[in-house]
Design an enzyme around this catalytic site. Structure first.
Site, short mmCIF file in Angstrom:
data_model
loop_
_atom_site.label_atom_id
_atom_site.label_comp_id
_atom_site.label_asym_id
_atom_site.label_seq_id
_atom_site.Cartn_x
_atom_site.Cartn_y
_atom_site.Cartn_z
N ASP A 1 0.84 -1.17 0.00
CA ASP A 1 0.00 0.00 0.00
C ASP A 1 0.89 1.24 0.00
O ASP A 1 2.05 1.19 0.42
CB ASP A 1 -0.90 -0.02 1.24
CG ASP A 1 -1.84 1.17 1.29
OD1 ASP A 1 -2.38 1.54 0.24
OD2 ASP A 1 -2.02 1.73 2.38
N ASP B 1 -2.19 -0.68 5.94
CA ASP B 1 -2.54 -0.15 7.25
C ASP B 1 -4.03 0.14 7.39
O ASP B 1 -4.49 0.43 8.49
CB ASP B 1 -1.75 1.13 7.53
CG ASP B 1 -2.07 2.24 6.53
OD1 ASP B 1 -2.64 1.93 5.47
OD2 ASP B 1 -1.74 3.40 6.81
N ASP C 1 -7.20 -2.61 3.11
CA ASP C 1 -6.12 -3.57 2.86
C ASP C 1 -6.37 -4.94 3.50
O ASP C 1 -5.67 -5.90 3.17
CB ASP C 1 -4.79 -3.02 3.40
CG ASP C 1 -4.41 -1.69 2.79
OD1 ASP C 1 -4.55 -1.55 1.57
OD2 ASP C 1 -4.01 -0.79 3.54
#
Length: 1055
Positions: A375, A707, A711
């Protein structure tokens, strides 16, 4: 109750929270699909008809209760974490543990038969009992130890429950009331204000400066400013939709609930995370493969031995007992202890490096990783907007360039940026350093305030020049205006900021260091080109302009009316612009470079804008080659106008969520194979999951970092999910297998190195442990087939397996990694922990050496007492008969007690020989360096041909005997290698080599304290420098590949 009507443009793929799909697989498939709903397109009147509500008075209590009973409460699925019982069961009844349980049961069976059979196999029943008890204790002990290690790292979190607000404000029957959030139903009219959490998926009807933080859902680092109008066909992108669990940053809004519970975006993610099952970890697969091999070997030998004994002794009971002994000799009772200790040590090492492994197997999985899907927000970047560039006087300045702070244009822009701010430092953090102070305000203003406070003391500037009036920013007109009473000039000063293209339209002049210039079409074009340049760098640009209000018309104390706007907003002066970006983490490019060096793909998967994603990818190093976006920027065209044949030429790509929706699974795999570097932008949580599964289907071991809530499905599905410990949500931490306590991507690189080290060490440990199987097994063969006294008892086998083998095997876990471990590509799935070569080496090479050493000592002990080897054959029956007397080779008689004492002495000699041979076993060969660690251009040498080595020692290069020029210098672990060529002619000396028409001499810089000359060999006993050899010469004469060996002299290995 009448059936709820649906909008004609609403797609039926959307499911209500109360509906249930009978097949769990079908339900999971539906959750994988992206949102398809038309609620954000509908007008207020259509919404009122579809949801059977009243936009003014809301639902009736009776109808709301019916909807609650029909569709269920507004709750999410509870995220099933790993329970303590599941961890305990895994550690006590895993595949390896089951094999040992079988071994323990076989010992108890042997104990039963030895006590109830008349035959004597050379083993007492107590030996079987002792061995069974020790194996049982080993399983339970290591199981409890592993359970303790994993349980203390298991985060007990409520995950999604922490994102659910306790209450919601709704309007029912015309009255505003607060109800439990679980009682919110479809069609409810809800009101939301700053500081609250969105109670469900809501379509906004009206709002005032309403902003929500959607970073956990979409990855957007900037708060989203909402409005009632539809702005995008994708509901996640449309500004008139807010979603369950997103915090409200500021403003207020009224809306209608369009989805509750599991039908919300958050609910679908929760369902995905709960329903997904993780595949076996690579180390679990390897252990399973090892068990199959070891069981195959054990049962093959056992069955063969059973047949042999039965044919010789004609007793199936005796043959069964011997078969048990063979199988038990092959069961590595102590290996499970070693495996547990090895992985525990690595887990503790990683914990000291801020990597918390929730399971012991996660450590090795990280080492097997071949692809990292990371990410962007909060993982590769700091998740905090920072000023990046300042633009004024027709020049773009980097934020670190402070050489122009006294320039007129630069100083005026900084003053305006310091004054036109709503953000403030939190009072309780004013005593902290500026970088650590908490700021109350949106991300962009926070970045400007922090930067200006460091460089201009913005707080003091604002106190000296107080604000007299303000027009807040609005998405309708896209600017913000403040008026200040200036201390220095004693007049009123108007400042406007906003989108640079909008602000520029209010201006007639532009400031420069010399004098103000009137704006012309050409100047406007040049200014807009700079705005575009900053925007193409993925940065958010804010423009500034000002106006010195005439003191005669606007004296001090003048009452400014922002509603009537009794002050001018035209004929302003353009000052410049400030750009901001969520910057990459410190040294992130080096960490990603190490991953590339280790052969690991690093793929950015983000919900952010593709231009921003590309800019961050460039800075981080995940994309280093040109893309179609770069071509479009360079030629000033839209991406859609780039010719297809040009797009096909690029080896790097940015793929958006819209493009992913149009791809089939086959198309996505083709893109993943074709492009060397990929960044995925504007992706939904479902698309992140599809990307991970696609890479897994291509044979990659995939690690996912993230985070946010968005995700969590990908974190759960990945071979190893890695969550951020500081900025990560509770949901992402619970779905992950490993947590980075410092949120530093660099810790992943350390984890990969540790994982690779542990795999290498486990391989050495298993090889060491299996070598004792042959000397433990063959004594039974000799005892049964040749009738010899038993060379080794079961108790001795037990002492070797869980005694003498244990500490040396465990010590291998402490061995440091090879220096080139991060220069090698990820191991292939076919590179097993235990393979046929290792089995052959352990059983038929080192194992036979130990066996023959033991038998030599065994025969020597007997020979010293008069029993030559020939006299020990086929005497087992008499030897085990307590009333029989046996004569040795010289004719002496031996009673039962005396010969048993001699037998124990011979068994001890066999045991000591095996143990001593194990101590002297050659260490498993170190892996040779597969390439040079560094390639240094010859410009690193000074005029005296001196090169500064990595350790700082200056070593001269002897080039006085020939007219050579340096082609390249290589640093290779223990050697510094210089490739040089003859500059003038092709005449060769005896010590030179010619390849591809290029004359080359290899020089080792120092040997035994003196310079090495051609033809001189360097001894390993006197120096660390050793002779290397050229493996190949590429076509380019400026690059050489050299190989060397650190452990075997006079042998070169290719790079």
């Amino acid at each position: 109750m009448p059936t709820r009507r649906r909008s004609s443009i609403s797609i039926s793929g959307r499911r209500l929270s109360g509906q249930r799909v009978h097949a769990e697989a079908s339900q999971l498939t539906l959750m994988r699909e992206e949102t398809h709903t038309g609620d954000h397109f509908l007008t207020p009147a259509q919404l009122e008809a579809v949801f059977r509500t009243n936009l003014t008075t809301g639902l009736t209590e009776e109808f709301a209760q019916e909807l609650l009973e029909s569709h269920g409460e507004n709750k999410l699925k509870e995220l099933r974490g790993t329970t303590h019982w599941k961890i305990f069961r895994h550690n006590l009844f895993g595949w390896f543990q089951c094999v040992l349980w079988c071994g323990a049961i076989l010992n108890f069976v042997g104990y039963f038969f030895s006590g109830n059979s008349g035959s004597d196999s050379g083993h007492s029943g107590k030996e079987y009992l002792y061995l069974g008890c020790v194996i049982t204790a080993t399983i339970v002990g290591t199981g409890l130890f592993g359970f303790y290690q994993e349980a203390k790292n298991m985060a007990v979190m409520s995950g999604f429950e922490k994102m659910i607000p306790p209450n919601a404000t709704v309007i029912r029957e015309g009255f505003k009331k607060s109800i439990p959030n679980s009682q919110v139903v479809l069609g409810d009219i809800v009101e939301m204000t700053a500081g609250e959490i969105v109670p469900a998926d809501v379509r906004i009807l009206s709002c005032t400066n309403f902003k929500t933080d959607m970073s956990s859902l979409t990855g957007e680092s900037e708060p989203i400013k909402h409005r009632p109008e539809c702005t995008n066909t994708n509901p996640l992108e449309s500004k008139n939709m807010v979603f369950f669990g997103c915090p409200v940053n500021e403003g207020s809004a009224r809306g209608i609930v369009v989805a509750t519970g599991e039908a919300t975006e958050m609910g679908k993610i929760a369902g995905l995370v709960t329903g997904l099952e993780k595949d076996e970890t690579p180390i679990a697969k390897e252990i399973t493969h090892f068990i199959k091999l070891i069981c195959g070997v054990a049962f093959t030998f056992g069955i063969v031995f059973f047949i042999m004994v039965y044919m010789i002794q004609k007793s199936w009971l005796a043959a069964l007992q011997y078969m048990l002994g063979i199988i038990l000799a092959n069961v590595p009772e102590g290996l499970i202890v070693t495996l547990t200790v090895c992985m525990t040590l690595s887990a503790n090492n990683l914990k000291r490096k801020n990597c918390l492994a929730k399971t012991l197997q996660a450590v090795e999985t990280l080492g097997s990783t071949s692809c990292i899907c990371s990410d962007k927000t909060g993982t590769l970047t700091e998740n905090q907007m920072n000023v990046s560039h300042l633009f004024c006087n027709y020049t773009i300045y980097d934020k670190t360039d402070h050489s122009h702070v006294s320039d007129h244009a630069y100083a005026t822009l900084s003053l305006a940026a310091s004054l036109n701010l709503r953000a403030t430092f939190a009072h309780d953090t004013l005593n902290l350093p500026i970088e650590k102070r908490r700021i109350i305000g949106d991300a962009s203003e926070s970045a400007i305030l922090r930067y200006m406070e460091i460089n201009r003391s913005a707080t003091q500037t604002r106190q000296d020049n107080p604000k007299e009036a303000e027009i807040p920013f609005s998405s309708a007109y896209k600017y913000q205006v403040t008026i200040h009473r200036m201390l220095a000039t004693h007049n009123n000063y108007l400042i406007m900021k906003g989108a640079p293209e909008i602000v520029l339209e209010f201006c007639v002049k532009v400031i420069t260091d010399e004098e103000d210039q009137y704006l012309t079409p050409q100047i406007k074009k040049e200014l807009k080109a700079n705005f575009t340049k900053l925007a193409n760098m993925g940065e958010r640009v804010i423009g500034y302009c000002d106006y010195q209000l005439p003191l005669s018309e606007y004296p001090l104390g003048y009452k400014f009316d922002t509603q009537e706007r009794n002050f001018p907003l035209e004929n302003l002066r353009f000052l410049g612009a400030i750009s901001m970006i969520d910057p990459p983490r410190h040294n992130i490019d080096q960490s990603i470079g190490l991953c590339r060096q280790a052969g690991i793909k690093v793929i950015m998967v983000t919900g952010d804008h593709p231009v921003t994603a590309l800019a961050i990818s460039r800075q981080c190093g995940t994309i280093t080659e040109p893309t179609a976006y770069d071509y479009a920027f360079e030629h000033h065209i839209d991406l859609s106008d780039v010719p297809p044949h040009i797009k096909q030429q690029f080896r790097a790509a940015v793929i958006t969520g819209d493009e992913l929706r149009k791809m089939s699974t086959h198309d996505l795999k083709a893109c993943q194979k074709k492009y060397k570097e990929i960044t995925f932008a504007r992706t939904s949580p479902q698309q992140k999951l599809i990307i991970v599964e696609s890479y897994q289907s291509l044979g990659h071991v995939v690690a996912v970092t993230g985070d946010g809530v968005n995700d969590s499905p990908a974190l759960k599905k990945a071979d190893i999910g890695i969550a951020m410990g500081i900025t990560g949500t509770e949901v992402s931490k619970q779905a992950a297998d490993m947590i980075l306590m410092d949120d530093n991507f660099a810790s992943i690189v350390l984890g990969i190195q540790e994982g690779r080290r542990i795999f290498d060490n486990l391989k050495k440990t298993i090889a060491y442990t299996l070598t004792s199987n042959t000397p433990e097994m063959l004594p039974f063969v000799l005892y049964a087939c040749l009738g010899m006294p038993l060379p080794m008892t079961l108790i001795m086998i037990l002492v070797i397996n869980v005694g003498t083998d244990l500490l040396p095997a465990m010590s291998l876990a402490y061995e440091t990694s090879e220096s080139d471990i991060m220069n090698l590509p990820p191991r292939k799935l076919t590179d097993h922990l235990v393979n046929r070569v290792l089995i052959f080496m352990a059983y038929f090479q080192i194992g036979l050496i130990q066996f023959f050493a033991g038998m030599y000592c065994y025969f020597v002990v007997f020979a010293q007492s008069g029993f030559f080897p020939s006299s020990l054959l086929f005497i087992r029956d008499k030897w085990e008969t307590s009333t029989a007397t046996i004569k040795d080779t010289v004719g002496r008689s031996w009673f039962y007690a005396d010969r048993k004492r001699l037998e124990r002495k011979a068994q001890t000699a066999y045991f000591v020989a095996v143990c001593w041979t194990q101590v002297s076993d050659p260490e498993p060969e170190h892996r040779q360096s597969s390439n040079c660690i560094a390639c240094i251009d010859f410009s690193a040498l000074d005029n005296n041909r001196h090169f500064i080595a990595p350790n700082g020692v200056s070593r001269a290069i002897n080039t006085n005997t020939h007219n050579y020029e340096v082609v390249n210098v290589f640093v290779a672990r223990a050697s510094i290698v210089v490739a040089i060529r003859n500059k003038y002619n092709n005449s060769l000396t005896d010590k030179d080599e010619t390849r591809d028409g290029l004359t080359v001499e290899i020089l080792i810089l120092e040997c035994a304290g003196s310079l090495w000359a051609p033809g001189k060999e360097c001894s390993r006993s006197t120096a660390d420098w050793i002779v290397v050899a050229i493996e190949s010469v590429p076509t380019a004469p400026t690059l050489w590949l050299v190989g060397f060996s650190r452990y075997k002299s006079n042998k070169a290995y290719p790079c």
